[in-house]
Write an enzyme that holds these catalytic residues in place. Structure first.
Site, short mmCIF file in Angstrom:
data_model
loop_
_atom_site.label_atom_id
_atom_site.label_comp_id
_atom_site.label_asym_id
_atom_site.label_seq_id
_atom_site.Cartn_x
_atom_site.Cartn_y
_atom_site.Cartn_z
N ARG A 39 0.84 -1.20 0.00
CA ARG A 39 0.00 0.00 0.00
C ARG A 39 0.88 1.26 0.00
NH1 ARG A 39 -2.92 4.01 1.97
NH2 ARG A 39 -5.14 3.86 2.50
N ASP A 76 -12.61 -1.78 -3.95
CA ASP A 76 -13.52 -1.28 -2.93
C ASP A 76 -14.89 -1.03 -3.53
OD1 ASP A 76 -13.34 -0.26 0.05
OD2 ASP A 76 -14.70 1.08 -1.03
#
Ligand code: 1CP
Length: 350
Positions: A39, A76
């Site tokens: 990330r 997401d």
């Protein structure tokens, strides 16, 4: 060559298995040190979801460690609003922040966004193809989206909410207008999920995290109907694709969701009693429902909970999972223990 469908696909379709399949919601994420490292290479969370190299790596991380029966695309539910042109940001420690949609003009702008939305989300389909090519032979790939009601809550509230007052008031004061937003989401979600299937997704899950805040009459209109439409249209295009619906917090209305939506499987939350889950197994495949807190706490209490769920449900149509997502405080070795217990389980007919 594997000639029959993968074990996980067969499990969702209702095959009863000697050793139940398992995966975990949010199996990729902040509890894994390798996730945090990957990330850090992206500019932000939206960028991370749109980087096929990084998103592929993250999707595969839990599979390498634990060998779940299914990988879930790393993305997401808020990528659809992003694709439609709504401003979206993930603030560190705060979660998602969106420019709220409040009126007819805002909804019309999103409707205009439909046209270019799939192109904007193109890198996600590239991730699906890359993951599919990299998975072990009997590991299935789950594609997903948020269900319209849950995605709409974020779009209208401008992020996460505690009371859902803005979105519920909009739906109560101007149902015709709110329905326009839901219709845009039905269309966007149908196209988005179909593209995931074409790119290689083998099972789909619709996350309806906030279905449980709706009273019975609105549950039908805002949770069930849109999902039913999406499932019917996807089945039109891809008749064989198995679909899981996770209407968290539905209580007794799970029976209704099983009867009405056309989903092959339902995700059940931690509040669903196992005796009730057994009844649901007569209608659909049941997926769940270990408490993520038990997983984070570990030890004997976790092991007992896992075994209790397996004893109750593994003799029927079942996939082991959590009742909600893995929380960031979860020690990775607890997930390893969970995998060991589920993998060691053998159903004993008696
Ligand atoms: O690294 C970070 O800081 C971001 C944390 C994070 C992660 C790892 C977010 C922000 N989303 C995700 C990934 C994610 N989200 C996946 C990946 C696949 C996997 O399961 O491994 C999936 C399926 C989702 C789905 C999702 N996003 C849901 C539905 C499921 C659920 O958890 O209820 C919801 C409600 C969201 C919105 C969202 N995205 C991120 C956060 C923190 C939230 C919740 C906001 C809130 O508090 O309401």
């Amino acid at each position: 060559m594997l000639t029959q469908p993968k074990s996980f696909v067969r499990a969702i379709q209702g095959e009863i298995q000697a050793r139940p399949c398992f995966w975990l919601m949010r199996q990729a994420g902040r509890y894994l040190p390798e996730y945090r490292a990957t990330r850090a290479q992206a500019k932000g969370f939206v960028d991370l979801c749109l980087r096929p190299d990084l998103a592929t790596e993250i999707t595969l991380q839990p599979i390498r460690r634990y060998g779940m029966d299914a990988a879930i695309l790393f993305s997401d539910i808020l990528m659809i609003p992003h694709g439609l042109g709504q401003k979206l940001e993930f603030k560190e420690g705060e979660g998602p922040v969106l420019e709220p949609v409040t009126d007819a003009a805002g909804i019309a702008a999103l409707e205009k966004g439909l046209e270019g939305s799939l192109e904007k989300l193109g890198p996600i389909f590239e991730t699906v193809s890359r993951v599919k090519a990299a998975l072990p032979l009997d590991t299935a790939l789950i594609g997903f989206a948020g269900a319209p009601w849950t995605v709409a809550t974020y779009m209208v509230e401008g992020g996460g909410s505690k009371d859902f007052a803005k979105v519920r008031l909009l739906a109560a004061r101007d149902p015709a207008l709110f329905e326009k937003l839901i219709d845009v989401l039905v269309e966007a979600t149908t196209r988005y999920l179909s593209r995931q299937v074409e790119a290689g997704a083998e099972v789909l899950q619709l996350f309806d995290t906030w279905a449980g805040v709706l009273p019975e009459d609105e549950y039908q209109r805002w949770a069930i109907e849109p999902v039913k439409e999406i499932i019917a249209e996807i089945r039109n295009r891809h008749p064989a694709i198995p679909i899981i619906y996770f209407p968290k917090g539905s209580g007794m209305l799970y029976t209704h969701a099983a009867a009405e939506t056309g989903a092959d499987a339902l995700g059940i939350d931690t509040a669903v009693p196992l005796e009730f889950a057994k009844l649901l197994q007569h209608q659909v495949t049941v997926q769940g429902n270990l408490d993520p807190i038990k997983l984070a706490a570990g030890g004997k209490a976790m092991e007992e909970s896992i075994n209790r769920i397996l004893a109750a449900l593994a003799g029927g149509r079942f996939v082991f999972n959590l009742g909600h997502g893995v929380i960031p405080q979860t020690p990775p070795e607890h997930v390893a223990r969970l995998a060991e217990i589920v993998r060691g389980w053998r159903h004993r007919a008696n």
